[in-house]
Write a protein that holds these residues in place. Structure first.
Motif, PDB file in Angstrom:
ATOM      1  N   GLN A 198       0.801  -1.216   0.000  1.00 20.14           N
ATOM      2  CA  GLN A 198       0.000   0.000   0.000  1.00 20.14           C
ATOM      3  C   GLN A 198       0.837   1.271   0.000  1.00 20.14           C
ATOM      4  N   PRO A 199       1.890   1.395   0.820  1.00 14.23           N
ATOM      5  CA  PRO A 199       2.671   2.648   0.790  1.00 14.23           C
ATOM      6  C   PRO A 199       3.354   2.900  -0.553  1.00 14.23           C
ATOM      7  N   ILE A 200       3.625   1.824  -1.311  1.00 16.73           N
ATOM      8  CA  ILE A 200       4.326   1.991  -2.585  1.00 16.73           C
ATOM      9  C   ILE A 200       3.358   2.317  -3.714  1.00 16.73           C
ATOM     10  N   LEU A 201       2.214   1.622  -3.739  1.00 13.80           N
ATOM     11  CA  LEU A 201       1.285   1.767  -4.847  1.00 13.80           C
ATOM     12  C   LEU A 201       0.245   2.862  -4.639  1.00 13.80           C
ATOM     13  N   SER A 202      -0.014   3.255  -3.391  1.00 11.99           N
ATOM     14  CA  SER A 202      -1.055   4.253  -3.135  1.00 11.99           C
ATOM     15  C   SER A 202      -0.826   5.563  -3.880  1.00 11.99           C
ATOM     16  N   PRO A 203       0.423   6.084  -3.944  1.00 11.35           N
ATOM     17  CA  PRO A 203       0.609   7.340  -4.708  1.00 11.35           C
ATOM     18  C   PRO A 203       0.292   7.186  -6.194  1.00 11.35           C
ATOM     19  N   LEU A 204       0.479   5.980  -6.742  1.00 11.21           N
ATOM     20  CA  LEU A 204       0.195   5.769  -8.158  1.00 11.21           C
ATOM     21  C   LEU A 204      -1.278   5.489  -8.410  1.00 11.21           C
ATOM     22  N   PHE A 205      -1.984   5.009  -7.382  1.00 12.22           N
ATOM     23  CA  PHE A 205      -3.413   4.699  -7.513  1.00 12.22           C
ATOM     24  C   PHE A 205      -4.167   5.429  -6.403  1.00 12.22           C
ATOM     25  N   PRO A 206      -4.282   6.733  -6.507  1.00 10.28           N
ATOM     26  CA  PRO A 206      -4.862   7.508  -5.394  1.00 10.28           C
ATOM     27  C   PRO A 206      -6.345   7.277  -5.194  1.00 10.28           C
ATOM     28  N   ASN A 207      -7.051   6.768  -6.185  1.00 15.35           N
ATOM     29  CA  ASN A 207      -8.499   6.579  -6.061  1.00 15.35           C
ATOM     30  C   ASN A 207      -8.886   5.215  -5.517  1.00 15.35           C
ATOM     31  N   VAL A 208      -7.882   4.358  -5.234  1.00 15.16           N
ATOM     32  CA  VAL A 208      -8.161   3.037  -4.670  1.00 15.16           C
ATOM     33  C   VAL A 208      -8.171   3.155  -3.151  1.00 15.16           C
ATOM     34  N   PRO A 209      -9.248   2.747  -2.484  1.00 15.92           N
ATOM     35  CA  PRO A 209      -9.319   2.869  -1.017  1.00 15.92           C
ATOM     36  C   PRO A 209      -8.251   2.014  -0.325  1.00 15.92           C
ATOM     37  N   ASP A 210      -7.961   2.386   0.908  1.00 11.56           N
ATOM     38  CA  ASP A 210      -7.008   1.619   1.700  1.00 11.56           C
ATOM     39  C   ASP A 210      -7.535   0.194   1.915  1.00 11.56           C
ATOM     40  N   ASP A 211      -6.607  -0.751   1.909  1.00 16.44           N
ATOM     41  CA  ASP A 211      -6.903  -2.169   2.152  1.00 16.44           C
ATOM     42  C   ASP A 211      -7.851  -2.768   1.110  1.00 16.44           C
ATOM     43  N   HIS A 212      -7.922  -2.161  -0.063  1.00  9.23           N
ATOM     44  CA  HIS A 212      -8.765  -2.723  -1.124  1.00  9.23           C
ATOM     45  C   HIS A 212      -8.015  -3.861  -1.815  1.00  9.23           C
ATOM     46  N   PRO A 213      -8.696  -4.972  -2.156  1.00  8.87           N
ATOM     47  CA  PRO A 213      -7.999  -6.105  -2.793  1.00  8.87           C
ATOM     48  C   PRO A 213      -7.397  -5.768  -4.153  1.00  8.87           C
ATOM     49  N   ALA A 214      -7.811  -4.680  -4.760  1.00  2.00           N
ATOM     50  CA  ALA A 214      -7.232  -4.312  -6.058  1.00  2.00           C
ATOM     51  C   ALA A 214      -5.733  -4.073  -5.937  1.00  2.00           C
ATOM     52  N   LEU A 215      -5.291  -3.505  -4.803  1.00  2.00           N
ATOM     53  CA  LEU A 215      -3.859  -3.250  -4.628  1.00  2.00           C
ATOM     54  C   LEU A 215      -3.065  -4.548  -4.603  1.00  2.00           C
ATOM     55  N   ALA A 216      -3.625  -5.568  -3.972  1.00  2.00           N
ATOM     56  CA  ALA A 216      -2.928  -6.850  -3.923  1.00  2.00           C
ATOM     57  C   ALA A 216      -2.848  -7.482  -5.306  1.00  2.00           C
ATOM     58  N   ASN A 217      -3.941  -7.452  -6.061  1.00  2.00           N
ATOM     59  CA  ASN A 217      -3.925  -8.027  -7.408  1.00  2.00           C
ATOM     60  C   ASN A 217      -2.995  -7.253  -8.338  1.00  2.00           C
ATOM     61  N   ILE A 218      -2.944  -5.925  -8.137  1.00  2.00           N
ATOM     62  CA  ILE A 218      -2.012  -5.121  -8.936  1.00  2.00           C
ATOM     63  C   ILE A 218      -0.577  -5.505  -8.621  1.00  2.00           C
ATOM     64  N   SER A 219      -0.282  -5.676  -7.346  1.00  2.00           N
ATOM     65  CA  SER A 219       1.088  -6.035  -6.956  1.00  2.00           C
ATOM     66  C   SER A 219       1.454  -7.428  -7.471  1.00  2.00           C
ATOM     67  N   LEU A 220       0.507  -8.378  -7.427  1.00  2.00           N
ATOM     68  CA  LEU A 220       0.782  -9.718  -7.949  1.00  2.00           C
ATOM     69  C   LEU A 220       1.023  -9.669  -9.461  1.00  2.00           C
ATOM     70  N   ASN A 221       0.255  -8.851 -10.150  1.00  2.00           N
ATOM     71  CA  ASN A 221       0.444  -8.700 -11.595  1.00  2.00           C
ATOM     72  C   ASN A 221       1.826  -8.127 -11.911  1.00  2.00           C
ATOM     73  N   LEU A 222       2.228  -7.107 -11.167  1.00  2.88           N
ATOM     74  CA  LEU A 222       3.531  -6.493 -11.417  1.00  2.88           C
ATOM     75  C   LEU A 222       4.667  -7.449 -11.067  1.00  2.88           C
ATOM     76  N   LEU A 223       4.519  -8.224  -9.977  1.00  2.00           N
ATOM     77  CA  LEU A 223       5.563  -9.176  -9.602  1.00  2.00           C
ATOM     78  C   LEU A 223       5.699 -10.277 -10.652  1.00  2.00           C
ATOM     79  N   ALA A 224       4.573 -10.720 -11.204  1.00  2.00           N
ATOM     80  CA  ALA A 224       4.640 -11.738 -12.254  1.00  2.00           C
ATOM     81  C   ALA A 224       5.385 -11.210 -13.475  1.00  2.00           C
ATOM     82  N   ASN A 225       5.170  -9.953 -13.818  1.00  3.80           N
ATOM     83  CA  ASN A 225       5.898  -9.357 -14.935  1.00  3.80           C
ATOM     84  C   ASN A 225       7.378  -9.198 -14.612  1.00  3.80           C
ATOM     85  N   VAL A 226       7.682  -8.810 -13.374  1.00  3.77           N
ATOM     86  CA  VAL A 226       9.080  -8.615 -12.965  1.00  3.77           C
ATOM     87  C   VAL A 226       9.872  -9.909 -13.114  1.00  3.77           C
ATOM     88  N   PHE A 227       9.240 -11.022 -12.791  1.00  7.52           N
ATOM     89  CA  PHE A 227       9.930 -12.312 -12.846  1.00  7.52           C
ATOM     90  C   PHE A 227       9.680 -13.055 -14.161  1.00  7.52           C
TER      91      PHE A 227
END
Length: 332
Positions: A198-227
């Motif tokens: 959340q502290p890393i992605l919140s500035p890039l996704f300001p309209n996503v509420p805190d603790d919303h599952p979208a942040l987790a799915n976004i992070s999983l998507n980015l990690l899959a691309n990274v690897f």
């Protein structure tokens, strides 16, 4: 907007193909109704009753150039086979023969996987004084009409087959990854991951509420691309887009957060090269490791800056009011 762009490209390509095909027919570029005079030479002698027999096709250069109004000249002779069919005598050239234009186009237009050779029908065959080893005749090649339109239609069918195969191949990966995400959600891992990123992605996704599952799915998507797990990143990106669409007040326009996810997913940093590139290059991929990482890092930074800059322009700005994590709670 993307649908309009694709529609414009398709209509433009069809108009271009129709223009080229009409011009070719008006100019009679391929001389569809005009036979080409040739001389057939039989190394083993001409056998009228033989179903197949080898033949050398001799083409006069000046006659060829005058007929087709071209500068390239054909080879003096081409190997082939004289075939007796119910439709008459036909010449089947060697598949390895190298023809100048427009015979090369005629060959490719009528080539098939089973028979890529150039074929023609004999017209007005007459034995000359040279004896049974030589025949003066003319070849009528198969007509070429609407060449560009046929190419576009064939390409559309091929890519439709590719799209269907790709969609079917992603079903297994989609089911596996969404199943793992569901298990992680039930076990509380998704919520924990959301708190970490959340502290890393919140500035890039300001309209996503805190603790919303979208942040987790976004992070999983980015990690899959990274690897370098492109197949795994696709279903995770789809799930993240679905979560962001739940926060999007418009069904017709993508929100700023959805655009940012698309930019990050497209230009994601890659620490591990894609599996397809590894399969092609093998161990040589190690020489490109630093280049791939640096290039994708620059592309990610450019994607973020470009998206943030476009968000500030009134034409591209999407009004997406902040929503709480509870979908039943009123919007602010």
């Amino acid at each position: 907007m993307l649908n309009y762009i694709w529609s414009g490209l398709i209509i433009g390509s069809l108009l271009f193909a129709l223009t080229v095909d009409t011009q070719e027919l008006a100019e009679n570029r391929f001389r569809n109704d005009t036979p080409l005079p040739v001389t057939l030479e039989f190394p083993d002698g001409y056998a009228p009753d033989a179903r197949r027999q080898p033949v050398e096709v001799r083409i006069d250069s000046s006659t060829y150039q005058d007929l087709y109004d071209v500068d390239p000249a054909p080879a003096p002779t081409y190997p082939g086979t004289l075939v007796q069919t119910q439709e008459g005598q036909k010449i089947e050239f060697s598949a390895e023969a190298d023809f100048p234009e427009p015979l090369a186009t005629i060959q490719s237009f009528h080539a098939t996987d089973d028979n890529p050779a150039l074929r023609a029908t004999l017209r007005d065959a007459s034995q000359t004084t040279a004896g049974v080893g030589q025949i003066e005749t003319a070849l009528k090649f198969e007509p070429v009409r609407f060449r560009k339109l046929n190419d576009i239609a064939q390409a559309a069918l091929n890519f439709a087959e590719t799209a269907a195969s790709l969609a079917l191949s992603l079903i297994g990966v989609l089911g596996l990854m969404l199943g793992l995400v569901k298990i992680g959600e039930e076990a509380g891992l998704i919520e924990s991951l959301t708190g970490v990123v959340q502290p890393i992605l919140s500035p890039l996704f300001p309209n996503v509420p805190d603790d919303h599952p979208a942040l987790a799915n976004i992070s999983l998507n980015l990690l899959a691309n990274v690897f370098g797990l492109g197949n795994a990143a696709t279903p995770l990106g789809i799930k993240a887009m679905e979560d962001l669409q739940d926060l999007n007040p418009s069904d017709e326009k993508a929100s700023d957060d959805m655009v940012m996810l698309l930019a990050l997913n497209t230009s994601s940093v890659q620490l591990v090269p894609p599996s397809l590139l590894v399969a092609i290059m093998g161990l040589q991929i190690n020489q490109l490791f630093f280049s791939i990482t640096l290039a994708t890092l620059c592309s990610t930074i450019a994607g973020i800056l470009g998206t943030l800059a476009l968000h500030q322009l009134p034409y591209f700005r999407a009004t997406a009011p902040h929503r709480t994590a509870d979908p039943e709670a009123p919007n602010e």
